[in-house]
Design a protein around this motif. Structure first.
Motif, short mmCIF file in Angstrom:
data_model
loop_
_atom_site.label_atom_id
_atom_site.label_comp_id
_atom_site.label_asym_id
_atom_site.label_seq_id
_atom_site.Cartn_x
_atom_site.Cartn_y
_atom_site.Cartn_z
N SER A 195 24.83 37.20 -63.42
CA SER A 195 23.51 36.58 -63.31
C SER A 195 23.40 35.37 -64.23
CB SER A 195 22.43 37.60 -63.68
OG SER A 195 22.57 37.99 -65.02
N GLN A 196 22.57 34.44 -63.83
CA GLN A 196 22.36 33.24 -64.62
C GLN A 196 20.87 33.13 -64.96
OE1 GLN A 196 24.02 29.69 -63.00
NE2 GLN A 196 26.07 30.50 -62.90
N VAL A 197 20.47 33.92 -65.92
CA VAL A 197 19.08 33.89 -66.36
C VAL A 197 18.87 32.62 -67.16
CG1 VAL A 197 17.33 35.08 -67.72
CG2 VAL A 197 19.04 36.40 -66.45
N SER A 198 17.75 31.92 -66.90
CA SER A 198 17.46 30.70 -67.64
C SER A 198 17.46 30.98 -69.13
CB SER A 198 16.11 30.13 -67.21
OG SER A 198 15.79 28.98 -67.96
N GLY A 199 18.25 30.23 -69.86
CA GLY A 199 18.31 30.41 -71.29
C GLY A 199 19.41 31.35 -71.75
N SER A 200 20.20 31.92 -70.84
CA SER A 200 21.28 32.81 -71.24
C SER A 200 22.55 32.01 -71.52
CB SER A 200 21.55 33.86 -70.16
OG SER A 200 22.21 33.26 -69.05
N ILE A 201 23.42 32.58 -72.35
CA ILE A 201 24.70 31.93 -72.60
C ILE A 201 25.50 31.81 -71.31
CG2 ILE A 201 26.96 32.31 -73.66
CD1 ILE A 201 25.70 33.03 -76.20
N SER A 236 14.44 11.51 -67.38
CA SER A 236 15.01 11.10 -66.09
C SER A 236 15.99 12.14 -65.57
CB SER A 236 15.73 9.75 -66.23
OG SER A 236 14.84 8.71 -66.55
N ARG A 237 16.84 12.64 -66.46
CA ARG A 237 17.85 13.61 -66.03
C ARG A 237 17.22 14.95 -65.67
NH1 ARG A 237 20.26 10.53 -70.02
NH2 ARG A 237 19.68 11.95 -71.72
N LEU A 238 16.25 15.39 -66.46
CA LEU A 238 15.59 16.66 -66.14
C LEU A 238 14.84 16.58 -64.82
CD1 LEU A 238 14.21 17.79 -69.63
CD2 LEU A 238 16.12 18.79 -68.35
N ASN A 239 14.21 15.44 -64.58
CA ASN A 239 13.49 15.25 -63.33
C ASN A 239 14.45 15.29 -62.15
OD1 ASN A 239 11.02 14.59 -61.82
ND2 ASN A 239 12.04 12.61 -61.44
N ILE A 292 27.28 28.42 -69.92
CA ILE A 292 28.72 28.31 -69.66
C ILE A 292 29.00 28.01 -68.19
CG2 ILE A 292 30.90 29.59 -69.62
CD1 ILE A 292 29.90 31.13 -72.08
N ASN A 293 28.38 28.77 -67.30
CA ASN A 293 28.69 28.65 -65.88
C ASN A 293 28.19 27.36 -65.25
OD1 ASN A 293 29.88 31.16 -66.08
ND2 ASN A 293 28.11 32.26 -65.27
N ASN A 294 27.24 26.71 -65.91
CA ASN A 294 26.75 25.42 -65.42
C ASN A 294 27.34 24.24 -66.18
OD1 ASN A 294 24.48 25.83 -63.25
ND2 ASN A 294 24.16 27.44 -64.78
N GLY A 295 28.37 24.50 -66.97
CA GLY A 295 29.10 23.43 -67.64
C GLY A 295 28.34 22.72 -68.74
N VAL A 296 27.38 23.40 -69.38
CA VAL A 296 26.56 22.77 -70.40
C VAL A 296 26.90 23.30 -71.80
CG1 VAL A 296 24.20 22.02 -70.95
CG2 VAL A 296 24.76 22.64 -68.63
N CYS A 297 28.04 23.94 -71.94
CA CYS A 297 28.49 24.40 -73.25
C CYS A 297 28.97 23.20 -74.05
CB CYS A 297 29.62 25.41 -73.09
SG CYS A 297 30.40 25.89 -74.65
N SER A 316 16.72 18.10 -57.48
CA SER A 316 17.93 18.50 -56.75
C SER A 316 18.22 19.99 -56.90
CB SER A 316 19.12 17.68 -57.23
OG SER A 316 19.33 17.85 -58.62
N ARG A 317 17.30 20.71 -57.54
CA ARG A 317 17.37 22.16 -57.70
C ARG A 317 18.66 22.60 -58.39
NH1 ARG A 317 14.68 24.63 -52.10
NH2 ARG A 317 12.67 23.55 -52.34
N GLN A 318 19.03 21.86 -59.42
CA GLN A 318 20.17 22.22 -60.25
C GLN A 318 19.67 22.82 -61.56
OE1 GLN A 318 23.50 19.31 -60.46
NE2 GLN A 318 22.17 17.97 -59.28
N TRP A 319 20.47 23.73 -62.13
CA TRP A 319 20.08 24.36 -63.38
C TRP A 319 20.23 23.38 -64.53
CZ3 TRP A 319 22.06 25.40 -68.20
CH2 TRP A 319 21.40 26.38 -68.97
N ALA A 320 19.28 23.38 -65.44
CA ALA A 320 19.33 22.57 -66.64
C ALA A 320 18.93 23.45 -67.82
CB ALA A 320 18.39 21.37 -66.54
#
Length: 463
Positions: free
Chosen positions: A2-8, A367-370, A12-17, A375-379
């Motif tokens: 699962s990819q709960v918003s705010g979880s490690i 701009s990036r968050l918008n 990791i899975n969204n490449g934001v580490c 585009s319904r991508q996780w941030a």
């Protein structure tokens, strides 16, 4: 998973580490740090765990203990507040007066000066700093150094990602009476404070924190890219000096020096292709979701005084913003003793030297968050009150999103160039996007001025 918003796991899975290593230090049985095929340092989950505190120690998962949360610790001791800077005491520019030591540093030498002073006075027993990893082709590591000699061998700029998980484990297993200073980029300081909040022993041992202004981090591929342009292929690279100073009319015209088995080569930064930091080549995705320019969680922050007032001195000058009165006084005492030079500046000096960084990190974040929302991508989760401090500029959306695309494309393009042993492939793949970026980022009036300047230059030569 699962990819709960705010979880490690979501991070990791969204490449934001960002590769800080907090999770691997906190739960080594569950996480490890790896270098990806792109040269990025990333966390990897190796087994499930039931640790409820995991999300609290990740700088891109914890939006509650953000930079504002830690910056409030300095409110009582502050002399000023600025919405983009946070609470602070003073802004200065300066350098060590010993020219040899100044030339051996990235900027004005004040970071090393402060650490040496702390050691000499017995105020710390060691410093946690980034140093070169011997025999690792220019890669880096966090080290715990305890002497002036070790400090001086670790000075100068280090541009690519580095994890502090191993040194944290060393600290936790070490001397109970250690008193340390942690030196890192803003997200690293925030990370170590998040970790210390969950590990009381670490919090007790880390007495001070110092940050370094950071435009963004780089993958190890950036080091390879620089060396390859200078004639040293990635497989032949043995080391790099990111800041070699030689006489010039501008401090920004420094040199890179790369080492291979056959010797060393150097080249001035402006002689290499696409060294514009705004392009964001080899940037970790996480850096485009970091809005901390001034190390708001740190006791003190240092950088380059990129300002016409100081930039013509090739020996380098530091920008210094203080929050700790104790550390500030060490610099003032050094000035009074004639060991360093310090010039008083106002908070606007920070904006004058870091203007592009503020725009990209704060205005550009909206701009990036918008874009990610549409585009319904996780941030990564961001605190609403913090975002409310920034203003969205739709006219610059294309600029910020073009940089974001360039960063993402640079990783795969360079990997392809390496696999085919042809650097030109990297340039070919990125040229269309880079051209688009410069087209949308440069105003029409600026293009006209540039065209007129080139015409005048042509006619003066032909005349």
């Amino acid at each position: 998973m699962s990819q709960v918003s705010g979880s490690i796991d979501a991070v990791i899975n969204n490449g934001v580490c960002v590769g800080c290593g907090n999770c691997a230090a906190f739960a080594p049985q569950a996480f490890s740090m790896v270098e990806t095929e792109f040269g990025l340092i990333q966390a990897e989950r190796v087994q499930e765990s039931n640790g409820h505190s995991e999300g609290k120690i990740c700088p891109f998962a914890n939006s509650e203990r953000n930079e504002d949360y830690f910056n409030r610790d300095y409110q009582a001791d502050s002399t000023g507040y600025d919405v983009g800077v946070g609470f602070y005491r003073s802004v200065r520019a300066g350098f060590v007066n010993d020219t040899e030591r100044r030339l051996a540093s990235s900027s004005g030498g004040l970071v090393t000066y402060l650490l040496e002073t702390l050691l000499e006075r017995g105020m710390i027993s060691g410093a946690i700093v980034v140093s070169s990893l011997e025999g690792a082709s220019g890669r880096l590591q966090y080290s715990l150094v305890r002497s002036i000699h070790e400090l001086r061998s670790a000075r100068k700029s280090k541009y690519h990602m580095v994890s502090h998980d191993a040194v944290v484990r060393e600290i936790l297993a070490g001397n109970d009476n250690d008193r340390l200073i942690y030196v890192g980029i803003p997200c690293g300081v925030k990370a170590i404070k998040l970790l210390a909040a969950e590990l009381p022993e670490l919090k007790r041992k880390i007495k001070y924190t110092a940050a370094i202004f950071c435009g963004h981090q780089k993958s190890h591929a950036f080091t390879e890219y620089v060396a390859w342009q200078m004639g040293v292929a990635p497989s032949e690279l043995r080391g790099i000096d990111y800041r070699l100073k030689e006489p010039s009319d501008d401090a920004s015209k420094y040199y890179y020096q790369v080492t291979s088995e056959t010797g060393s080569l150097k080249a001035r930064v402006d002689s290499l292709k696409w060294m514009d930091w705004g392009l964001g080549l080899f940037k970790p995705k996480a850096c485009d979701f970091c809005d901390d320019v001034t190390g708001e969680a740190a006791d003190i922050i240092f950088g380059d005084a990129w300002h016409r007032k100081y930039a013509r001195d090739y020996r380098g000058t530091n920008l210094v913003l203080t929050r700790s009165k104790e550390l500030e006084m060490l610099l003032v005492e050094g000035r009074d003793a004639g060991e360093i030079t310090l010039e008083e500046e106002g908070v606007q000096f920070v904006y004058a030297t870091q203007g592009g960084n503020f725009r990209h990190r704060q205005e550009g974040l909206l701009s990036r968050l918008n874009y990610y929302k549409l585009s319904r991508q996780w941030a990564p989760p961001k605190d609403v009150s913090r975002l409310a401090k920034y203003k969205h500029n739709p006219k610059r959306d294309r600029v910020y999103l073009s940089r974001h695309r360039i960063s993402a494309l640079s990783h795969s393009a360079f990997l392809e160039a390496k696999s085919r042993e042809n650097l030109a492939i990297f340039w070919q793949r990125l040229s269309p996007e880079v051209s688009t970026y410069y087209r949308v980022s440069v105003s029409y009036s600026s293009r006209i001025r540039s065209w007129l300047k080139s015409c005048l230059s042509y006619f003066s030569r032909s005349g």
